[in-house]
Design a protein around this motif. Structure first.
Motif, mmCIF file in Angstrom:
data_model
loop_
_atom_site.group_PDB
_atom_site.id
_atom_site.type_symbol
_atom_site.label_atom_id
_atom_site.label_comp_id
_atom_site.label_asym_id
_atom_site.label_seq_id
_atom_site.Cartn_x
_atom_site.Cartn_y
_atom_site.Cartn_z
ATOM 1 N N HIS A 124 48.253 9.873 29.114
ATOM 2 C CA HIS A 124 48.350 9.135 30.722
ATOM 3 C C HIS A 124 47.324 7.259 29.114
ATOM 4 N N ASP A 125 46.900 6.907 30.538
ATOM 5 C CA ASP A 125 46.274 5.351 29.592
ATOM 6 C C ASP A 125 45.264 5.356 29.993
ATOM 7 N N LYS A 126 44.650 6.196 30.927
ATOM 8 C CA LYS A 126 43.388 6.550 31.261
ATOM 9 C C LYS A 126 42.677 7.565 31.058
ATOM 10 N N PRO A 127 41.293 8.282 30.601
ATOM 11 C CA PRO A 127 40.761 9.128 31.494
ATOM 12 C C PRO A 127 41.262 9.903 32.720
ATOM 13 N N VAL A 128 41.450 11.250 32.896
ATOM 14 C CA VAL A 128 43.079 11.707 33.599
ATOM 15 C C VAL A 128 41.655 12.871 34.671
ATOM 16 N N ASN A 129 40.837 12.552 35.946
ATOM 17 C CA ASN A 129 40.347 13.411 36.621
ATOM 18 C C ASN A 129 41.088 14.684 37.034
#
Length: 294
Positions: A124-129
């Protein structure tokens, strides 16, 4: 399944089983304990069909145990915090983990020996919750990043996906927003945190719970409680889909279907749902609706 038994993963560094009885109150058995305030557990899930428990830790470690606390394995599956773990209800041997290392990984719990044993790795482009398997057929995977992307991956390969732009950026004092599934249809629920920098931002946007098609990415409904302007980070339906619980700051909202009083109201409130293996013709255009819950 014992209805008086429940399991917890805590910031105090423990994973425990709690057993309630009228005579003895709550009895607690600790399964895992870090004994370190800088290491804690961030996610937990149970597979009652497999009689297994999985817990993720803030250093990337993941532990698999029996429901009696016997350890199966304890492995480092992510570089940094593993903040979400979940078993698949469709395939009890399948598990998904997500992390702030920007990776979502799908596993066969029978074949894990190291962090390189994943069946699929989804960057993913950002951290994943979070990463949730769909509840209707279990063949879709919904991920929520820490900025402005929801993704829906299609099984069994989980290669193809749609990306849904959605404002839910993360900051330190906000409970991480985690999108979930409706229990009766492939519809996504996600708390909205309006962002003036978001491309489709409109002045005066409300902090709603957005209902989004998991097939097309179209917003179907926006739910808002008049008088409350707090971010609803988490929302979850009950299994029958007639009650929904939302969290906002230190409060909880319980939503329920408003009873229809006339045939006319019943007709106007009807919502078509997309079910697996049934693809009705799409309407030419559906307007986005904002509904205030009275």
């Amino acid at each position: 399944m014992d209805p008086d038994r429940f399991y917890t993963a805590s910031i105090d560094g423990t994973v425990a089983r709690q057993l309630y009885s009228d005579k003895e109150g709550i009895r607690r058995k600790v399964f895992l304990e870090t004994n370190d305030w800088e290491k804690w557990y961030t996610g937990l899930d149970i597979s009652f069909s497999s009689q297994l428990l999985v817990a993720g830790r803030n250093n990337g470690m993941v532990s698999l145990l029996s429901l009696e606390g016997e350890k199966v394995w304890d492995l480092k599956l992510h570089k940094t915090k593993c903040n979400f773990v979940q078993f698949s209800t469709r395939q009890p041997w399948m598990m998904v983990t997500s992390s702030v290392d920007r990776m979502v990984k799908i596993w066969d719990i029978r074949m894990i020996v190291s962090k390189d044993s994943a069946l699929a790795v989804l960057p993913h482009d950002k951290p994943v919750n979070s990463a949730h398997f769909s509840l209707v057929s279990g063949d879709k995977l919904l991920t929520t990043d820490q900025h402005s992307q929801l993704r829906v991956y299609q099984g069994p390969s989980f290669i193809n996906h749609i990306t849904i732009p959605h404002p839910h950026r993360q900051f330190q004092h906000l409970t991480p927003i985690k999108a979930t599934w409706h229990p009766l249809a492939d519809i996504v629920l996600a708390g909205r945190y309006p962002d003036p920098k978001f491309p489709s931002y409109e002045e005066g946007e409300k902090r709603t719970v957005d209902f989004i098609s998991g097939v097309s990415g179209e917003i179907l409904l926006q739910l808002h409680q008049p008088g409350l302007d707090k971010i609803m980070s988490l929302s979850q339906f009950n299994p029958t889909g007639d009650l929904m619980l939302s969290s906002l700051a230190g409060s909880l909202l319980l939503w329920k279907v408003k009873p229809d009083t006339t045939d006319e109201e019943e007709t106007s409130s009807h919502v078509e749902e997309d079910w697996p293996d049934f693809n009705p013709k799409k309407k030419s255009k559906r307007q986005k609706k904002v509904v205030d819950k009275q």
